[in-house]
Design an enzyme around this catalytic site. Sequence first.
Site, short mmCIF file in Angstrom:
data_model
loop_
_atom_site.label_atom_id
_atom_site.label_comp_id
_atom_site.label_asym_id
_atom_site.label_seq_id
_atom_site.Cartn_x
_atom_site.Cartn_y
_atom_site.Cartn_z
CG HIS A 5 -0.14 0.08 2.39
ND1 HIS A 5 0.01 -0.99 3.24
CD2 HIS A 5 0.03 1.15 3.35
CE1 HIS A 5 0.61 -0.50 4.29
NE2 HIS A 5 0.81 0.85 4.40
NE ARG A 9 1.88 10.92 9.30
CZ ARG A 9 2.82 10.45 9.01
NH1 ARG A 9 3.40 10.79 7.62
NH2 ARG A 9 3.47 9.56 9.61
CD GLU A 62 -1.80 3.11 6.32
OE1 GLU A 62 -1.37 3.98 7.41
OE2 GLU A 62 -1.11 2.19 6.05
CG ASN A 66 -2.09 11.27 12.66
OD1 ASN A 66 -2.14 10.06 13.21
ND2 ASN A 66 -1.43 11.58 11.88
CG HIS A 80 2.66 10.38 -9.15
ND1 HIS A 80 3.92 10.69 -9.73
CD2 HIS A 80 2.30 9.32 -9.89
CE1 HIS A 80 4.30 9.77 -10.55
NE2 HIS A 80 3.39 8.99 -10.95
CD GLU A 123 1.54 9.27 -13.91
OE1 GLU A 123 2.02 9.39 -15.15
OE2 GLU A 123 2.01 8.48 -13.38
#
Length: 146
Positions: A5, A9, A62, A66, A80, A123
């Site tokens: 993965h 964030r 993912e 937070n 990217h 992209e």
Amino acid sequence: MRYLHTMIRVHDLNESLNFFCNKLGLQESHRIESEAGRFTLIYLYAPLDAQQATATQAPLIELTYNWDTENYTGGRNFGHLAFEVDNIYETCQKLMDAGVIISRPPRDGHMAFVRSPDNISIELLQKGGSLTPQEPWLSMPNSGSW
């Protein structure tokens, strides 16, 4: 070795899920909530990767949220994300209709770039060979950086 993965964030979880799921078309695989760690992890997959993602939990994106959020900068510092699409013109039009800015239009019928709400560069690549260049994409200028 196997690709699992890419983690990014995100600042606003709802805005990011709206972009990745409702606008880009990804689907949620699963999520993890950690009260102790004060974070939420949401794993997403592209529709054509559904079978593999379900069986092996890869390839995934993912989204890390937070709970005690901060401003993240340098969204392009890892490069990217890239997705293959069936028709780059239709995909870009759908994204534009949803309010997404096409940073690098598919002038060549093959490649375009957009950005997520957290400034992550994405992209889009035409599946198979390039489509014949056509308007309005052919003469559309870049918008910002990509």
